[in-house]
Design a protein around this motif. Structure first.
Motif, PDB file in Angstrom:
ATOM      1  N   ALA A  87       0.831  -1.205   0.000  1.00  0.00           N
ATOM      2  CA  ALA A  87       0.000   0.000   0.000  1.00  0.00           C
ATOM      3  C   ALA A  87       0.867   1.257   0.000  1.00  0.00           C
ATOM      4  O   ALA A  87       0.597   2.225  -0.720  1.00  0.00           O
ATOM      5  N   MET A  88       1.943   1.226   0.776  1.00  0.00           N
ATOM      6  CA  MET A  88       2.812   2.402   0.909  1.00  0.00           C
ATOM      7  C   MET A  88       3.495   2.757  -0.405  1.00  0.00           C
ATOM      8  O   MET A  88       3.645   3.928  -0.744  1.00  0.00           O
ATOM      9  N   PHE A  89       3.908   1.739  -1.175  1.00  0.00           N
ATOM     10  CA  PHE A  89       4.682   1.988  -2.386  1.00  0.00           C
ATOM     11  C   PHE A  89       3.864   1.831  -3.672  1.00  0.00           C
ATOM     12  O   PHE A  89       4.418   1.834  -4.770  1.00  0.00           O
ATOM     13  N   GLY A  90       2.542   1.674  -3.537  1.00  0.00           N
ATOM     14  CA  GLY A  90       1.685   1.611  -4.709  1.00  0.00           C
ATOM     15  C   GLY A  90       1.803   0.314  -5.492  1.00  0.00           C
ATOM     16  O   GLY A  90       1.551   0.285  -6.697  1.00  0.00           O
ATOM     17  N   PHE A  91       2.162  -0.770  -4.802  1.00  0.00           N
ATOM     18  CA  PHE A  91       2.231  -2.084  -5.453  1.00  0.00           C
ATOM     19  C   PHE A  91       0.863  -2.758  -5.406  1.00  0.00           C
ATOM     20  O   PHE A  91      -0.006  -2.370  -4.627  1.00  0.00           O
ATOM     21  N   ALA A  92       0.695  -3.791  -6.231  1.00  0.00           N
ATOM     22  CA  ALA A  92      -0.499  -4.623  -6.140  1.00  0.00           C
ATOM     23  C   ALA A  92      -0.553  -5.239  -4.751  1.00  0.00           C
ATOM     24  O   ALA A  92       0.487  -5.438  -4.117  1.00  0.00           O
ATOM     25  N   PRO A  93      -1.753  -5.554  -4.256  1.00  0.00           N
ATOM     26  CA  PRO A  93      -1.847  -6.163  -2.928  1.00  0.00           C
ATOM     27  C   PRO A  93      -0.942  -7.392  -2.809  1.00  0.00           C
ATOM     28  O   PRO A  93      -0.857  -8.201  -3.732  1.00  0.00           O
ATOM     29  N   ALA A  94      -0.248  -7.498  -1.683  1.00  0.00           N
ATOM     30  CA  ALA A  94       0.692  -8.604  -1.470  1.00  0.00           C
ATOM     31  C   ALA A  94       0.184  -9.486  -0.338  1.00  0.00           C
ATOM     32  O   ALA A  94      -0.332  -8.988   0.661  1.00  0.00           O
ATOM     33  N   GLU A  95       0.329 -10.789  -0.509  1.00  0.00           N
ATOM     34  CA  GLU A  95      -0.116 -11.739   0.502  1.00  0.00           C
ATOM     35  C   GLU A  95       1.038 -12.057   1.457  1.00  0.00           C
ATOM     36  O   GLU A  95       2.118 -12.433   1.004  1.00  0.00           O
ATOM     37  N   PRO A  96       0.808 -11.937   2.769  1.00  0.00           N
ATOM     38  CA  PRO A  96       1.836 -12.413   3.693  1.00  0.00           C
ATOM     39  C   PRO A  96       1.886 -13.941   3.653  1.00  0.00           C
ATOM     40  O   PRO A  96       0.960 -14.581   3.166  1.00  0.00           O
ATOM     41  N   PHE A  97       2.954 -14.519   4.136  1.00  0.00           N
ATOM     42  CA  PHE A  97       3.122 -15.968   4.064  1.00  0.00           C
ATOM     43  C   PHE A  97       4.122 -16.383   5.135  1.00  0.00           C
ATOM     44  O   PHE A  97       4.801 -15.542   5.727  1.00  0.00           O
ATOM     45  N   THR A  98       4.209 -17.669   5.375  1.00  0.00           N
ATOM     46  CA  THR A  98       5.284 -18.214   6.195  1.00  0.00           C
ATOM     47  C   THR A  98       6.147 -19.072   5.275  1.00  0.00           C
ATOM     48  O   THR A  98       5.625 -19.990   4.628  1.00  0.00           O
ATOM     49  N   PRO A  99       7.437 -18.776   5.152  1.00  0.00           N
ATOM     50  CA  PRO A  99       8.275 -19.600   4.284  1.00  0.00           C
ATOM     51  C   PRO A  99       8.196 -21.080   4.661  1.00  0.00           C
ATOM     52  O   PRO A  99       8.073 -21.424   5.843  1.00  0.00           O
ATOM     53  N   THR A 100       8.272 -21.919   3.657  1.00  0.00           N
ATOM     54  CA  THR A 100       8.296 -23.364   3.873  1.00  0.00           C
ATOM     55  C   THR A 100       9.564 -23.747   4.633  1.00  0.00           C
ATOM     56  O   THR A 100       9.560 -24.654   5.464  1.00  0.00           O
ATOM     57  N   ARG A 101      10.641 -23.041   4.333  1.00  0.00           N
ATOM     58  CA  ARG A 101      11.932 -23.335   4.957  1.00  0.00           C
ATOM     59  C   ARG A 101      12.712 -22.034   5.123  1.00  0.00           C
ATOM     60  O   ARG A 101      12.867 -21.271   4.171  1.00  0.00           O
ATOM     61  N   TRP A 102      13.167 -21.785   6.345  1.00  0.00           N
ATOM     62  CA  TRP A 102      14.082 -20.673   6.587  1.00  0.00           C
ATOM     63  C   TRP A 102      15.493 -21.109   6.208  1.00  0.00           C
ATOM     64  O   TRP A 102      15.818 -22.293   6.281  1.00  0.00           O
ATOM     65  N   LEU A 103      16.322 -20.148   5.829  1.00  0.00           N
ATOM     66  CA  LEU A 103      17.705 -20.460   5.445  1.00  0.00           C
ATOM     67  C   LEU A 103      18.693 -19.859   6.435  1.00  0.00           C
ATOM     68  O   LEU A 103      18.430 -18.802   7.020  1.00  0.00           O
ATOM     69  N   HIS A 104      19.828 -20.526   6.577  1.00  0.00           N
ATOM     70  CA  HIS A 104      20.871 -20.070   7.497  1.00  0.00           C
ATOM     71  C   HIS A 104      22.229 -20.157   6.821  1.00  0.00           C
ATOM     72  O   HIS A 104      22.385 -20.851   5.815  1.00  0.00           O
ATOM     73  N   ASP A 105      23.188 -19.446   7.377  1.00  0.00           N
ATOM     74  CA  ASP A 105      24.531 -19.435   6.813  1.00  0.00           C
ATOM     75  C   ASP A 105      25.075 -20.863   6.723  1.00  0.00           C
ATOM     76  O   ASP A 105      24.998 -21.633   7.686  1.00  0.00           O
ATOM     77  N   GLY A 106      25.577 -21.223   5.561  1.00  0.00           N
ATOM     78  CA  GLY A 106      26.131 -22.552   5.367  1.00  0.00           C
ATOM     79  C   GLY A 106      25.138 -23.577   4.838  1.00  0.00           C
ATOM     80  O   GLY A 106      25.523 -24.701   4.508  1.00  0.00           O
ATOM     81  N   ASP A 107      23.866 -23.209   4.755  1.00  0.00           N
ATOM     82  CA  ASP A 107      22.869 -24.106   4.159  1.00  0.00           C
ATOM     83  C   ASP A 107      23.113 -24.238   2.658  1.00  0.00           C
ATOM     84  O   ASP A 107      23.886 -23.468   2.057  1.00  0.00           O
ATOM     85  N   THR A 108      22.421 -25.186   2.048  1.00  0.00           N
ATOM     86  CA  THR A 108      22.416 -25.301   0.592  1.00  0.00           C
ATOM     87  C   THR A 108      20.979 -25.396   0.108  1.00  0.00           C
ATOM     88  O   THR A 108      20.068 -25.778   0.871  1.00  0.00           O
ATOM     89  N   VAL A 109      20.769 -25.020  -1.134  1.00  0.00           N
ATOM     90  CA  VAL A 109      19.488 -25.229  -1.810  1.00  0.00           C
ATOM     91  C   VAL A 109      19.782 -26.024  -3.077  1.00  0.00           C
ATOM     92  O   VAL A 109      20.882 -25.945  -3.629  1.00  0.00           O
TER      93      VAL A 109
END
Length: 212
Positions: free
Chosen positions: A97-119
């Protein structure tokens, strides 16, 4: 090359969203789908890619604004950033709303990432580095097999990420760049969140904010 990528600027902020895929399997991830989802999906389709994951460097609106919708519609996991960015994710509707973007849906990531992880996508693995400063949960994706790094808003050609946002930290950002990006090696090409690609070596020599 075993791993390919294609970058397309999205949103009014011209944010560099990247499709990344394994050449052998055509399985793909999209990094930072901030918006313009039809364009992103059309590009994946045009290249015959099977879009399987969403990877986020951080949760500012121009990077994460389309992630919730894309994940819901296509049944994709959202991977990253690090959990210190949850407050930015929770605030996505307000950011939109602040930056005039289309409405955005909040979410919870399926997986958080940490230093040293891999994808992993298809047969290809990328390394994860936690690089706080621009946001506290910012991560970058390093693909040493092709000498590339997707660094979000940590480092730019000739500049660095802003730290005047909530929980931004200039000292942490400089430490992230010098401690996490420089060791990737001078020849590494990085894809920033905005603007042209550059190399670690060029920025290490000439970037006025972090040059040695």
């Amino acid at each position: 090359m075993p791993l390919h990528y294609h970058t397309l600027p999205v949103t009014p902020f011209q944010q560099n969203c990247s499709l990344v895929w394994c050449d052998a399997t055509l399985r793909a991830a999209v990094i930072d789908p901030g918006g313009d989802l039809p364009r992103i999906e059309a590009e994946a389709q045009r290249r015959g890619l099977l879009l399987e994951q969403i990877w986020l460097t951080h949760a500012h609106i121009d990077h994460a604004g389309g992630a919730g919708e894309l994940a819901r519609r296509l049944g994709l996991p959202i991977v990253g950033p690090q959990e210190e960015d949850q407050f930015w994710i929770d605030g996505l509707p307000q950011q939109a709303a602040m930056f005039g973007f289309a409405p955005a849906e909040p979410f919870t990531p399926t997986r958080w990432l940490h230093d040293g992880d891999t994808v992993q996508i298809g047969n290809e693995t990328l390394q994860v580095r936690h690089c706080p400063g621009h946001t506290p949960g910012h991560v970058v994706f390093h693909a040493p097999q092709i000498g590339r790094a997707f660094v979000g808003d940590v480092l730019f050609a000739g500049s660095i990420g802003r730290t005047d946002f909530p929980r931004g930290d200039h000292g942490a950002l400089i430490a992230s760049i010098r401690g996490k990006l420089w060791p990737m090696g001078d020849a590494t090409v990085f894809i920033p969140g905005h603007g042209p690609e550059s190399t670690i070596g060029r920025e290490r020599r000439s970037n006025p904010y972090v040059a040695n």
